[in-house]
Structure formats: structure tokens, C-alpha cells
Design an enzyme around this catalytic site. Structure first.
Site, PDB file in Angstrom:
ATOM      1  CB  VAL A  53      -0.903  -0.014   1.264  1.00 47.95           C
ATOM      2  CG1 VAL A  53      -1.595   1.295   1.342  1.00 47.95           C
ATOM      3  CG2 VAL A  53      -2.189  -1.098   1.087  1.00 47.95           C
ATOM      4  CE1 TYR A  54       5.655   5.657   1.874  1.00 49.14           C
ATOM      5  CE2 TYR A  54       7.352   4.235   0.807  1.00 49.14           C
ATOM      6  CZ  TYR A  54       6.901   5.293   1.428  1.00 49.14           C
ATOM      7  OH  TYR A  54       7.881   6.293   1.455  1.00 49.14           O
ATOM      8  CB  SER A  55       4.557   0.398  -3.253  1.00 51.96           C
ATOM      9  OG  SER A  55       5.892  -0.079  -2.912  1.00 51.96           O
TER      10      SER A  55
END
Length: 255
Positions: free
Chosen positions: A162-164
Site C-alpha cells: 500500500v505504501y508503494s
């Protein structure tokens, strides 16, 4: 004639209470800009503002949780009320919560989307009309919007899904916005840091934090000032030059 390239300009930096945001605020102030510092922690903002004032610069602390669209719009409006213009926006605020889909929570995913995406959209939407006006009225005849991406937006790894996602999506948003605003003389840029020694890792749970630190133990991480230098370079170019994307990795970083 002033030797400071940003003399008379006003810059708003989000996530300015520490790390890259604080370093960027100090850098832009050294270049002559009056800087509006936006983050949630008032005491940290006041310290950064005091540091800038002590070095002969001008900074204004505006505490705000910009995940709230009204607070984000209010931060931009306070900038206009107090300083009369907005020439540079640096969207630096963000959070990195690494974990596998099996072991994380939806709340952690929501926190990243809320700050890394929604908050950036809120403050960008409020700022764009003022940036356009600044570009048409300033001696520099240009304004700048800089978004803080990450190397993780280019190369996803386990635990960073999700960060990516937030950083990869930001790349597409930045490029589309760049094309929309190019005719308005508002330059839109993406800076993508690799491993930087900041507080981002401190937000991880103990197991993931220790694993992340072991992973980077063999390299010399970038300093926040290294990324601030990149942003300073971008926004001080003459208007014929647009640096639209910059990837800055640690020298020993292989990923």
C-alpha cells in the site's frame, strides 16, 4: 539586486516539523523564501521556525491536520492572509507503515492513503489557483509544486504494497498535473528519495522496524538535507528549466 533566487517568494511545506520537511523549509529560507510550516506538532514547528529566524530567515508555523480537507484549505488560506501569495508548494507529509497484507490492519492502510494521498490532494486543490496567480505576477514568472514520492513507487517489495501504491499513484498524478499546468508556468515535479535517515521507520511495529534497520545497516543512508538540496535545486532554476522528476538514492543502495 538580491543574490537570493527566492527573494520575495512564499513557500508552503507540509510535514515540516521534522526530517525532509524541516530540512527543506530551512533550505528554501536560505534561498530567500518566506516559509509556511505545516504539520500537526506545534512545538516542533515552533522550533523549526525559531531556527530559521535565528539564521535570518522568515517562517510561520501553521499547525494543521491536513487529512481534514477544511484544515488543509485553511492552511493555504492562512498563508494568503498572512503573506499575501504562494509561489511554492512542497507536498512532503507522508507516512510509511510496512507489513504484509496478512499481518497488517485496514486501519494502517487507511492511514497511509489518508495522509499520502488524500491530504496531498486537499492541499494541492486549494493551492493551485494561488500558484497560477503567483506565476503570472512574480519577477520569476514561474511557480513550483513539488511532490514527495519514493523509490518504492518504482520498485515494490514485500510488505510495502500500500505504501508503494500511494507513491506509484503519486507519480501518475504528478505527471498529469504537470501537463495541465505547464501552460500556466507552474512547474510540477516529483522527487523520489531512496533510503533516508528520518522518522519514517519509527512508525513501524518493532518486528518490521528491526528488519528494516538490519536491511539498511550496511549502507550510509541519505540525510534529509540531501533531499532538501534536490528540492532547492528544482525550485531555483530559471523559468526555462523544468526538472520534472528526480530519483535520489543512497550511494550504496542497490534497490
Amino acid at each position: 539586486m538580491s543574490e537570493q533566487p527566492l527573494d520575495g517568494a512564499v513557500a508552503l511545506v507540509t510535514g515540516a516539523s521534522s526530517g525532509i520537511g524541516a530540512a527543506t523549509a530551512r533550505r528554501l529560507a536560505r534561498e530567500g523564501a518566506a516559509v509556511v510550516l505545516v504539520a500537526r506538532r506545534r512545538d516542533r514547528l515552533d522550533q523549526v521556525a525559531s531556527d530559521i529566524a535565528g539564521s535570518g530567515g522568515h517562517a510561520v508555523a501553521v499547525p494543521a491536520d491536513i487529512t481534514d480537507p477544511e484544515r488543509a484549505e485553511g492552511a493555504v488560506q492562512e498563508t494568503m492572509d498572512r503573506l499575501g501569495r504562494l509561489d511554492i508548494l512542497v507536498n512532503n507529509a507522508g507516512i510509511m507503515l510496512l507489513s504484509s497484507a496478512l499481518h497488517t490492519t485496514v486501519e494502517e492502510w487507511d492511514r497511509m492513503v489518508s495522509l499520502n494521498v488524500a491530504a496531498l490532494l486537499h492541499i494541492t486543490h486549494a493551492a493551485v489557483p494561488h500558484l497560477i496567480y503567483a506565476a503570472s505576477t512574480s519577477p520569476r514568472q514561474v511557480a513550483d509544486l513539488v511532490n514527495m514520492g519514493a523509490a518504492a513507487g518504482r520498485a515494490a517489495r514485500p510488505g510495502s504494497s500500500v505504501y508503494s501504491l500511494t507513491k506509484s499513484g503519486l507519480s501518475a498524478f504528478t505527471e498529469s498535473l504537470r501537463q495541465e499546468l505547464v501552460g500556466e508556468r507552474v512547474r510540477v515535479s516529483l522527487v523520489e528519495p531512496g533510503t533516508v535517515d528520518t522518522e519514517l521507520v519509527d512508525h513501524l511495529n518493532e518486528t518490521v522496524r528491526d528488519a528494516s534497520r538490519r536491511r539498511i545497516a550496511g549502507i550510509e543512508a541519505l540525510r534529509p538535507e540531501d533531499i532538501a538540496d534536490a528540492i532547492g535545486y528544482i525550485v531555483t532554476r530559471e523559468r526555462r528549466v523544468a526538472v520534472t522528476q528526480m530519483l535520489v538514492r543512497a550511494g550504496e543502495q542497490s534497490w
